[in-house]
Scaffold this motif. Structure first.
Motif, PDB file in Angstrom:
ATOM      1  N   LYS A   1       0.827  -1.237   0.011  1.00 24.23           N
ATOM      2  CA  LYS A   1       0.028  -0.034   0.006  1.00 24.23           C
ATOM      3  C   LYS A   1       0.771   1.139  -0.126  1.00 24.23           C
ATOM      4  N   ILE A   2       0.338   2.358  -0.052  1.00 24.08           N
ATOM      5  CA  ILE A   2       1.090   3.443  -0.097  1.00 24.08           C
ATOM      6  C   ILE A   2       1.877   3.663   1.354  1.00 24.08           C
ATOM      7  N   GLY A   3       2.794   4.067   1.128  1.00 21.53           N
ATOM      8  CA  GLY A   3       3.886   4.278   2.257  1.00 21.53           C
ATOM      9  C   GLY A   3       4.806   3.216   2.672  1.00 21.53           C
ATOM     10  N   ASP A   4       4.187   2.064   2.028  1.00 22.44           N
ATOM     11  CA  ASP A   4       5.474   0.752   2.284  1.00 22.44           C
ATOM     12  C   ASP A   4       6.764   0.718   1.492  1.00 22.44           C
ATOM     13  N   ARG A   5       7.612   0.265   1.863  1.00 19.97           N
ATOM     14  CA  ARG A   5       9.012  -0.037   1.448  1.00 19.97           C
ATOM     15  C   ARG A   5       8.935  -1.347   0.817  1.00 19.97           C
TER      16      ARG A   5
ATOM     17  N   ASP B   1       6.902  -9.549 -11.431  1.00 15.75           N
ATOM     18  CA  ASP B   1       8.069  -9.779 -10.866  1.00 15.75           C
ATOM     19  C   ASP B   1       7.668 -10.198  -9.458  1.00 15.75           C
ATOM     20  N   MET B   2       8.668 -10.561  -8.681  1.00 16.66           N
ATOM     21  CA  MET B   2       8.810 -10.871  -7.374  1.00 16.66           C
ATOM     22  C   MET B   2       8.977  -9.654  -6.707  1.00 16.66           C
ATOM     23  N   ILE B   3       7.965  -9.287  -5.526  1.00 19.19           N
ATOM     24  CA  ILE B   3       8.117  -8.103  -4.763  1.00 19.19           C
ATOM     25  C   ILE B   3       8.174  -8.499  -3.189  1.00 19.19           C
ATOM     26  N   THR B   4       9.404  -7.801  -2.729  1.00 18.38           N
ATOM     27  CA  THR B   4       9.788  -7.760  -1.122  1.00 18.38           C
ATOM     28  C   THR B   4       9.026  -6.646  -0.545  1.00 18.38           C
ATOM     29  N   ASN B   5       8.361  -6.891   0.493  1.00 18.57           N
ATOM     30  CA  ASN B   5       7.610  -5.695   1.151  1.00 18.57           C
ATOM     31  C   ASN B   5       8.098  -5.748   2.608  1.00 18.57           C
ATOM     32  N   TYR B   6       9.125  -4.489   2.780  1.00 18.19           N
ATOM     33  CA  TYR B   6       9.692  -4.455   4.109  1.00 18.19           C
ATOM     34  C   TYR B   6       8.808  -3.734   5.041  1.00 18.19           C
ATOM     35  N   SER B   7       7.487  -3.696   5.005  1.00 16.23           N
ATOM     36  CA  SER B   7       6.784  -3.099   5.913  1.00 16.23           C
ATOM     37  C   SER B   7       5.403  -3.889   6.377  1.00 16.23           C
ATOM     38  N   ILE B   8       5.453  -5.214   5.799  1.00 21.22           N
ATOM     39  CA  ILE B   8       4.717  -6.102   6.327  1.00 21.22           C
ATOM     40  C   ILE B   8       5.436  -7.315   6.815  1.00 21.22           C
TER      41      ILE B   8
ATOM     42  N   GLU C   1       5.691  -6.108  10.107  1.00 19.31           N
ATOM     43  CA  GLU C   1       6.142  -4.717  10.531  1.00 19.31           C
ATOM     44  C   GLU C   1       7.388  -4.171  10.188  1.00 19.31           C
ATOM     45  N   LYS C   2       7.531  -2.725  10.475  1.00 21.76           N
ATOM     46  CA  LYS C   2       8.556  -2.191  10.148  1.00 21.76           C
ATOM     47  C   LYS C   2      10.082  -2.485  10.702  1.00 21.76           C
ATOM     48  N   GLU C   3      10.078  -3.395  11.559  1.00 21.71           N
ATOM     49  CA  GLU C   3      11.280  -3.810  12.169  1.00 21.71           C
ATOM     50  C   GLU C   3      12.037  -4.600  11.011  1.00 21.71           C
ATOM     51  N   PHE C   4      13.537  -4.331  11.185  1.00 16.71           N
ATOM     52  CA  PHE C   4      14.061  -4.980  10.235  1.00 16.71           C
ATOM     53  C   PHE C   4      15.644  -5.624  10.954  1.00 16.71           C
ATOM     54  N   ARG C   5      16.113  -6.655  10.322  1.00 15.88           N
ATOM     55  CA  ARG C   5      17.340  -7.277  10.704  1.00 15.88           C
ATOM     56  C   ARG C   5      18.388  -7.044   9.829  1.00 15.88           C
ATOM     57  N   VAL C   6      19.463  -6.113  10.336  1.00 15.73           N
ATOM     58  CA  VAL C   6      20.749  -5.723   9.932  1.00 15.73           C
ATOM     59  C   VAL C   6      21.586  -6.859   9.906  1.00 15.73           C
ATOM     60  N   GLU C   7      22.664  -7.024   9.021  1.00 17.01           N
ATOM     61  CA  GLU C   7      23.640  -8.030   9.150  1.00 17.01           C
ATOM     62  C   GLU C   7      24.746  -7.698   8.551  1.00 17.01           C
ATOM     63  N   THR C   8      26.082  -7.927   8.864  1.00 20.90           N
ATOM     64  CA  THR C   8      27.487  -7.848   8.271  1.00 20.90           C
ATOM     65  C   THR C   8      28.407  -9.026   8.432  1.00 20.90           C
ATOM     66  N   HIS C   9      29.132  -9.001   7.651  1.00 15.45           N
ATOM     67  CA  HIS C   9      30.292 -10.147   7.734  1.00 15.45           C
ATOM     68  C   HIS C   9      31.593  -9.639   8.404  1.00 15.45           C
ATOM     69  N   VAL C  10      32.055 -10.484   9.162  1.00 10.61           N
ATOM     70  CA  VAL C  10      33.411 -10.364   9.818  1.00 10.61           C
ATOM     71  C   VAL C  10      34.380 -11.282   9.726  1.00 10.61           C
TER      72      VAL C  10
ATOM     73  N   GLU D   1      14.596  -0.920  14.786  1.00 10.10           N
ATOM     74  CA  GLU D   1      12.983  -0.690  14.763  1.00 10.10           C
ATOM     75  C   GLU D   1      12.549  -0.288  13.471  1.00 10.10           C
ATOM     76  N   ASP D   2      13.129   0.477  12.603  1.00 10.00           N
ATOM     77  CA  ASP D   2      12.780   0.855  11.308  1.00 10.00           C
ATOM     78  C   ASP D   2      13.564   0.640  10.256  1.00 10.00           C
ATOM     79  N   TYR D   3      13.199   0.016   9.196  1.00  9.67           N
ATOM     80  CA  TYR D   3      13.924  -0.335   8.069  1.00  9.67           C
ATOM     81  C   TYR D   3      14.574   0.867   7.292  1.00  9.67           C
ATOM     82  N   VAL D   4      13.788   2.063   7.765  1.00  9.06           N
ATOM     83  CA  VAL D   4      14.542   3.255   6.912  1.00  9.06           C
ATOM     84  C   VAL D   4      16.039   3.561   7.136  1.00  9.06           C
ATOM     85  N   GLU D   5      16.324   3.088   8.557  1.00  5.01           N
ATOM     86  CA  GLU D   5      17.793   3.588   8.991  1.00  5.01           C
ATOM     87  C   GLU D   5      18.824   2.329   8.486  1.00  5.01           C
TER      88      GLU D   5
END
Length: 364
Positions: free
Chosen positions: A201-205, A245-252, A254-263, A315-319
């Motif tokens: 919907k409108i506002g979703d990432r 196409d395949m769509i990934t919705n990061y807002s559903i 919830e807006k919580e998002f997992r961040v990861e990196t390789h060390v 808490e928010d995928y925007v960051e």
């Protein structure tokens, strides 16, 4: 003077009339009792009003149909008195049946469309949703009207050469328009499907995988969808591409998002010690959700060292990008402060000495 034959005929008509009236009343009572005993208890158990409205409409439809059938049977008893107008009465009743059927289908379409629109939450219901639902409803009604008109014309045998030529011209014109506007029609149809299915919907990432484009949805149109990317670019994507196409919705959901990196850590230090350092480095950051898992997983053994996957939740995928930078910085500072070696490559650059023609290696 009334003859015996006339009296018998009158009596026969009267008996038939009584039988028809009794059958009408009994049929109506049986139908209503049957629906009340069999259908209504099940309908009342449902949480929606859709079943109630459809069953009420169906009950009224059957009642009116029985009354019309009874009246037609009664009029046919006196068919001999109508003379040349006998066939006219049948045409009149056909019009009644035709109008009743069209009205029943129209009401079903209207009830279902209004029910679907009421299922959309108020905070998500936009003007575009109403336009789409009402447009689909009107389109279905138009198709039913055309079919009903053709049935009506066929009953009255209004199928002359002019009508045939007009229908053929409309068919050919429709084919030509369909080929010319094939892509536009495809976009519109897919847009309607997207608005009904509501994958976003409108506002979703969202992220469109094949196009490698992602951003916030600004507008869902009939022909295209507009997305604002993170670098403030407006991307207009045809709906047919989004639908295929395949769509990934990061807002559903919830807006919580997992961040990861390789060390990658050089071989030598204790694995559990390094793991604890990485986890503690992440937990010391206040922007990380502490009630979610904070992990450092040993991913694989590489040529240069041990590879960990560090991951946490925000808490928010925007960051996302900013959080990745903070995460990498915190882990790097912690490992360096504890003298944990991270693999590096020596790059040797050779310079030619113009005077002695010698090659001098120099590490960089």
């Amino acid at each position: 003077m009334i003859t015996t034959e006339t009296a018998l005929e009158t009596g026969n008509v009267a008996i038939r009339l009584v039988v028809i009236l009794i059958l009408m009343i009994v049929s109506i009572v049986v139908i209503r009792l049957g629906l009340k005993i069999l259908a209504w208890p099940r309908v009342r158990k449902t949480k929606t009003e859709l079943d109630d409205r459809i069953l009420n409409l169906f009950e009224s439809f059957l009642t009116i149909a029985i009354i019309l059938l009874g009246l037609q049977a009664i009029i046919r008893l006196f068919r001999s008195y109508f003379g040349t107008y006998a066939s006219f009465t049948d045409d009149v009743f056909f019009l009644f049946y035709w109008a009743l059927g069209v009205y029943f289908i129209f009401r079903i379409i209207s009830i279902v469309s209004n029910w679907y629109l009421s299922k959309i939450p108020l905070h998500e219901r936009g003007e575009i949703d109403k336009r789409v639902i009402y447009s689909v409803r009107n389109l279905l009604m138009l198709v039913v009207s055309i079919l009903a008109l053709l049935i009506l014309l066929d009953h009255f045998e209004i199928t002359g050469s002019a009508l045939t030529a007009m229908l053929a011209a409309l068919g050919i014109g429709g084919i030509i328009i369909g080929f010319a506007a094939q892509e536009t029609i495809s976009n519109i149809i897919t847009g309607i499907v997207l608005l009904i299915d509501r994958p976003f919907k409108i506002g979703d990432r969202i992220r469109i995988e094949e196009l490698d484009t992602w951003g916030d949805v600004l507008e869902l149109g009939w022909r295209s969808t507009r997305i604002l990317t993170r670098d403030n670019r407006l991307v207009v994507i045809p709906n047919s591409i989004i639908g295929a196409d395949m769509i990934t919705n990061y807002s559903i959901p919830e807006k919580e998002f997992r961040v990861e990196t390789h060390v990658i850590v050089s071989y030598g230090p204790d694995i559990e010690y390094v793991r604890k350092l990485i986890v503690d480095a992440m937990k010391n950051e206040d922007w990380i959700m502490q009630d979610k898992p904070v992990q450092a997983l040993l991913l694989e053994f590489t040529e240069s060292g041990v590879k960990f996957r560090a991951r946490c939740w925000i808490e928010d995928y925007v960051e996302t990008r900013l959080s990745e930078d903070k995460l990498n910085t915190a882990i790097y500072k912690t490992l360096i402060s504890k003298n944990i070696a991270m693999p590096s490559s020596d790059i040797v650059v050779y310079f030619a000495d113009p005077e002695g023609n010698r090659i001098m290696p120099q590490s960089k």
